[in-house]
Design a protein around this motif. Structure first.
Motif, PDB file in Angstrom:
ATOM      1  N   LEU A 178       0.833  -1.209   0.000  1.00  0.00           N
ATOM      2  CA  LEU A 178       0.000   0.000   0.000  1.00  0.00           C
ATOM      3  C   LEU A 178       0.865   1.255   0.000  1.00  0.00           C
ATOM      4  O   LEU A 178       0.615   2.194  -0.768  1.00  0.00           O
ATOM      5  N   VAL A 179       1.877   1.291   0.856  1.00  0.00           N
ATOM      6  CA  VAL A 179       2.733   2.473   0.935  1.00  0.00           C
ATOM      7  C   VAL A 179       3.427   2.734  -0.400  1.00  0.00           C
ATOM      8  O   VAL A 179       3.575   3.877  -0.841  1.00  0.00           O
ATOM      9  N   GLU A 180       3.838   1.662  -1.080  1.00  0.00           N
ATOM     10  CA  GLU A 180       4.490   1.819  -2.380  1.00  0.00           C
ATOM     11  C   GLU A 180       3.539   2.434  -3.406  1.00  0.00           C
ATOM     12  O   GLU A 180       3.953   3.176  -4.300  1.00  0.00           O
ATOM     13  N   ALA A 181       2.247   2.132  -3.269  1.00  0.00           N
ATOM     14  CA  ALA A 181       1.259   2.657  -4.214  1.00  0.00           C
ATOM     15  C   ALA A 181       0.920   4.116  -3.949  1.00  0.00           C
ATOM     16  O   ALA A 181       0.400   4.808  -4.832  1.00  0.00           O
ATOM     17  N   LEU A 182       1.203   4.587  -2.738  1.00  0.00           N
ATOM     18  CA  LEU A 182       0.890   5.963  -2.378  1.00  0.00           C
ATOM     19  C   LEU A 182       2.030   6.896  -2.751  1.00  0.00           C
ATOM     20  O   LEU A 182       3.174   6.467  -2.948  1.00  0.00           O
ATOM     21  N   GLY A 183       1.721   8.169  -2.812  1.00  0.00           N
ATOM     22  CA  GLY A 183       2.712   9.194  -3.086  1.00  0.00           C
ATOM     23  C   GLY A 183       2.199  10.538  -2.631  1.00  0.00           C
ATOM     24  O   GLY A 183       1.137  10.632  -2.000  1.00  0.00           O
ATOM     25  N   PRO A 184       2.907  11.618  -2.935  1.00  0.00           N
ATOM     26  CA  PRO A 184       2.479  12.949  -2.498  1.00  0.00           C
ATOM     27  C   PRO A 184       1.264  13.486  -3.250  1.00  0.00           C
ATOM     28  O   PRO A 184       0.644  14.450  -2.815  1.00  0.00           O
ATOM     29  N   VAL A 185       0.920  12.860  -4.384  1.00  0.00           N
ATOM     30  CA  VAL A 185      -0.244  13.303  -5.163  1.00  0.00           C
ATOM     31  C   VAL A 185      -1.504  12.638  -4.611  1.00  0.00           C
ATOM     32  O   VAL A 185      -1.549  11.409  -4.493  1.00  0.00           O
ATOM     33  N   PRO A 186      -2.538  13.411  -4.255  1.00  0.00           N
ATOM     34  CA  PRO A 186      -3.773  12.808  -3.758  1.00  0.00           C
ATOM     35  C   PRO A 186      -4.341  11.799  -4.756  1.00  0.00           C
ATOM     36  O   PRO A 186      -4.498  12.098  -5.940  1.00  0.00           O
ATOM     37  N   THR A 187      -4.643  10.604  -4.266  1.00  0.00           N
ATOM     38  CA  THR A 187      -5.106   9.512  -5.116  1.00  0.00           C
ATOM     39  C   THR A 187      -6.402   8.938  -4.557  1.00  0.00           C
ATOM     40  O   THR A 187      -6.541   8.768  -3.347  1.00  0.00           O
ATOM     41  N   ALA A 188      -7.346   8.643  -5.450  1.00  0.00           N
ATOM     42  CA  ALA A 188      -8.637   8.096  -5.024  1.00  0.00           C
ATOM     43  C   ALA A 188      -8.439   6.720  -4.382  1.00  0.00           C
ATOM     44  O   ALA A 188      -7.676   5.895  -4.886  1.00  0.00           O
ATOM     45  N   ILE A 189      -9.143   6.496  -3.287  1.00  0.00           N
ATOM     46  CA  ILE A 189      -9.021   5.212  -2.587  1.00  0.00           C
ATOM     47  C   ILE A 189      -9.452   4.063  -3.490  1.00  0.00           C
ATOM     48  O   ILE A 189      -8.841   2.990  -3.477  1.00  0.00           O
ATOM     49  N   ASP A 190     -10.474   4.266  -4.312  1.00  0.00           N
ATOM     50  CA  ASP A 190     -10.912   3.209  -5.232  1.00  0.00           C
ATOM     51  C   ASP A 190      -9.789   2.825  -6.193  1.00  0.00           C
ATOM     52  O   ASP A 190      -9.624   1.646  -6.535  1.00  0.00           O
ATOM     53  N   ASP A 191      -9.029   3.829  -6.656  1.00  0.00           N
ATOM     54  CA  ASP A 191      -7.908   3.533  -7.562  1.00  0.00           C
ATOM     55  C   ASP A 191      -6.829   2.729  -6.840  1.00  0.00           C
ATOM     56  O   ASP A 191      -6.210   1.825  -7.430  1.00  0.00           O
ATOM     57  N   ILE A 192      -6.588   3.059  -5.571  1.00  0.00           N
ATOM     58  CA  ILE A 192      -5.586   2.321  -4.785  1.00  0.00           C
ATOM     59  C   ILE A 192      -6.008   0.866  -4.625  1.00  0.00           C
ATOM     60  O   ILE A 192      -5.190  -0.051  -4.740  1.00  0.00           O
ATOM     61  N   ILE A 193      -7.296   0.648  -4.350  1.00  0.00           N
ATOM     62  CA  ILE A 193      -7.801  -0.721  -4.182  1.00  0.00           C
ATOM     63  C   ILE A 193      -7.600  -1.527  -5.467  1.00  0.00           C
ATOM     64  O   ILE A 193      -7.127  -2.667  -5.443  1.00  0.00           O
ATOM     65  N   ARG A 194      -7.944  -0.909  -6.610  1.00  0.00           N
ATOM     66  CA  ARG A 194      -7.795  -1.621  -7.887  1.00  0.00           C
ATOM     67  C   ARG A 194      -6.324  -1.898  -8.189  1.00  0.00           C
ATOM     68  O   ARG A 194      -5.968  -2.984  -8.653  1.00  0.00           O
ATOM     69  N   PHE A 195      -5.460  -0.916  -7.916  1.00  0.00           N
ATOM     70  CA  PHE A 195      -4.053  -1.055  -8.267  1.00  0.00           C
ATOM     71  C   PHE A 195      -3.356  -2.111  -7.402  1.00  0.00           C
ATOM     72  O   PHE A 195      -2.564  -2.914  -7.908  1.00  0.00           O
ATOM     73  N   THR A 196      -3.646  -2.119  -6.113  1.00  0.00           N
ATOM     74  CA  THR A 196      -2.951  -3.035  -5.204  1.00  0.00           C
ATOM     75  C   THR A 196      -3.562  -4.423  -5.188  1.00  0.00           C
ATOM     76  O   THR A 196      -2.884  -5.411  -4.883  1.00  0.00           O
ATOM     77  N   GLY A 197      -4.873  -4.520  -5.475  1.00  0.00           N
ATOM     78  CA  GLY A 197      -5.552  -5.800  -5.410  1.00  0.00           C
ATOM     79  C   GLY A 197      -5.716  -6.336  -3.997  1.00  0.00           C
ATOM     80  O   GLY A 197      -5.983  -7.524  -3.797  1.00  0.00           O
ATOM     81  N   LEU A 198      -5.584  -5.450  -3.006  1.00  0.00           N
ATOM     82  CA  LEU A 198      -5.644  -5.892  -1.607  1.00  0.00           C
ATOM     83  C   LEU A 198      -7.068  -6.093  -1.093  1.00  0.00           C
ATOM     84  O   LEU A 198      -7.281  -6.743  -0.080  1.00  0.00           O
ATOM     85  N   GLY A 199      -8.020  -5.519  -1.756  1.00  0.00           N
ATOM     86  CA  GLY A 199      -9.382  -5.602  -1.261  1.00  0.00           C
ATOM     87  C   GLY A 199      -9.749  -4.360  -0.473  1.00  0.00           C
ATOM     88  O   GLY A 199      -8.922  -3.785   0.249  1.00  0.00           O
ATOM     89  N   ALA A 200     -10.996  -3.939  -0.598  1.00  0.00           N
ATOM     90  CA  ALA A 200     -11.436  -2.675   0.003  1.00  0.00           C
ATOM     91  C   ALA A 200     -11.280  -2.670   1.514  1.00  0.00           C
ATOM     92  O   ALA A 200     -10.801  -1.703   2.108  1.00  0.00           O
TER      93      ALA A 200
END
Length: 379
Positions: free
Chosen positions: A329-351
Motif C-alpha cells: 500500500l505504501v508503495e502505491a501511495l505518493g504525495p499526489v492525492p489519489t482516489a481510494i478506489d484507484d488504490i484498491i484496484r491497483f494493489t488488489g488488496l481488497g477494500a
C-alpha cells in the motif's frame, strides 16, 4: 421558503455515547474522516477507543487518546457558557453540512436550534478591509435574503462578514468560529456576537473549547461556512484571500458560487471579479441569489455514510492485513492525492484491507486526507 429535506434518520446518542464520540474526535490524529472510518470499522466510538492501540501497534507509535475526564470537562465548559455539543444526527445540526465530505461528527453550538438549522442558508463572505460600498451591498443582500426566508452564514470577521451578520439579525444568522466558542476572533465583534444570540441566531465551531485560532484554522472555519450553505456570495475579495478559499471549498462541495462585481481599479475586488470570469454567478441583489440557488432547494441530499453507532453495528468481520500488505500500500501511495478506489484496484488488496491499512497510516500521521475520498502520503 421550503425547508431542506432530512439527510439521515434520527440517531439518539446516550450521554455515554456522546462522551465517547467527544473523546474519539479529540484524540490524536483523529479527524472527521478518520472518526467516521473508525466507527464503521469498530461499530462504536467506545470500541474504537479500545481498539486503536492495537491498530497502530505495527507503526511503533502510541496514540494519545482523550480521557473521559477531559471530555467531561469540555462538556461542563460548554454548559458554563450556554453552549452544547451537537452530533451529526441531531435535529439542530446544520442540514447541508451533513452532506459534505468528512462532515464534523460533533459541533460546538451556542444558540440556534432545529428551526433555524433546517432553513436554507446562504453564506456571505468578503474583505476584512471592506469599502463602505462593499459593506452596504453585503448588508443589502443579507437583508433581502432574510426577507425571502434564508439564514445568512458567515465567519464573524471584520468588514463584509460583520456587515452581513448585522443586516441579517432579524432573518437569522449563523457565525462560524475558527477557534473554540470561548475564543472569539476578532474580540472587537463581541457585541455583535451577543446580538446574534439574542436575535435567535447561532455560533458554531468544530474546535475544542479553549482553542486559540491559528492562521491554518481559518480555512477549516471557511469549510463550515460554505458547507452550511446552498450557495456562497463573495463581496470584495482580493487575490489569495480567505474568501476565495471559501469559494473554492463551496465549488468542491457542490454549492453555488456567486460574486458581486467591483471596480477593476480596486484590488479588493480583483478576486471576486476573477470568480465571475471563471464562471461564478454575477449578482447585485438578494433576488439574484435566490434565483440561482432555487433549483438546489428541492433536491434530495444523499445521506452521509452510515455512522454505525446508533444502528447497533458490530465490528466489521474482515480479513486482517497480512505481512507485506502495508508495504504494498505504501508503495502505491505518493504525495499526489489519489482516489481510494484507484488504490484498491491497483494493489488488489481488497477494500476492507485497504481501509484498515489507511486507518493505521492515518492514526500514525503518515497520510493526508483530501476531498473526493483521496489520500496522499506524507513525507
Amino acid at each position: 421558503m421550503t425547508a431542506l429535506p432530512p439527510t439521515m434518520p434520527p440517531i439518539h446518542l446516550s450521554d455515554r455515547q456522546r462522551l465517547d464520540w467527544l473523546r474519539l474526535i479529540r484524540s490524536e490524529n483523529v479527524g472527521p474522516a478518520t472518526f467516521r472510518d473508525l466507527l464503521r470499522h469498530f461499530g462504536s466510538a467506545a470500541a474504537a477507543l479500545e481498539g486503536i492501540p492495537d491498530l497502530v501497534k505495527r507503526s511503533g507509535r502510541r496514540i494519545r487518546l482523550a480521557s473521559s475526564e477531559e471530555a467531561e470537562r469540555e462538556i461542563a465548559g460548554h454548559a458554563a457558557i450556554g453552549a452544547r455539543l451537537v452530533a451529526i444526527s441531531d435535529p439542530d445540526y446544520p442540514q447541508w453540512l451533513r452532506a459534505i465530505d468528512a462532515a464534523p461528527p460533533l459541533l460546538s453550538m451556542r444558540g440556534g436550534g432545529a428551526a433555524l438549522m433546517e432553513r436554507p442558508m446562504i453564506a456571505i463572505v468578503g474583505a476584512r478591509n471592506a469599502s463602505v460600498a462593499g459593506r452596504k451591498i453585503a448588508a443589502m443582500i443579507a437583508a433581502e435574503l432574510g426577507t425571502d426566508g434564508f439564514v445568512v452564514a458567515s465567519g464573524l470577521a471584520r468588514g463584509i462578514d460583520a456587515a452581513a451578520h448585522e443586516a441579517s439579525l432579524g432573518g437569522g444568522t449563523v457565525a462560524a468560529y475558527a477557534g473554540g466558542l470561548d475564543r472569539l476572533y476578532p474580540p472587537e465583534n463581541a457585541a455583535l456576537a451577543d446580538r446574534i444570540i439574542a436575535a435567535g441566531g447561532a455560533h458554531v465551531s468544530e474546535m475544542p473549547l479553549g482553542w486559540e485560532p491559528r492562521a491554518r484554522d481559518f480555512p477549516r472555519r471557511n469549510r463550515l461556512v460554505s458547507g452550511m450553505a446552498a450557495g456562497v456570495v463573495v463581496v470584495e475579495a482580493a487575490e489569495r484571500s480567505g474568501s476565495l478559499i471559501t469559494a473554492r471549498l463551496a465549488g468542491l462541495q457542490g454549492r453555488i458560487v456567486c460574486a458581486v462585481p467591483g471596480s477593476p481599479l480596486d484590488p479588493r475586488s480583483s478576486g471576486s471579479n476573477r470568480l465571475i470570469k471563471d464562471g461564478a454567478h454575477l449578482v447585485t441583489a438578494g433576488r439574484d441569489v435566490v434565483e440561482v440557488v432555487a433549483p438546489m432547494l428541492g433536491r434530495v441530499i444523499a445521506p452521509p455514510p452510515a455512522w454505525g453507532e446508533a444502528e447497533g453495528a458490530s465490528p466489521q468481520s474482515i480479513r486482517l492485513p497480512e505481512d507485506g500488505d502495508l508495504a504494498v500500500l505504501v508503495e502505491a501511495l505518493g504525495p499526489v492525492p489519489t482516489a481510494i478506489d484507484d488504490i484498491i484496484r491497483f494493489t488488489g488488496l481488497g477494500a476492507a484491507v485497504v481501509q484498515v491499512l489507511l486507518l493505521e497510516l492515518d492514526l500514525a500521521g503518515r497520510i493526508g486526507r483530501h476531498s473526493g475520498q483521496r489520500v496522499s502520503l506524507i513525507a
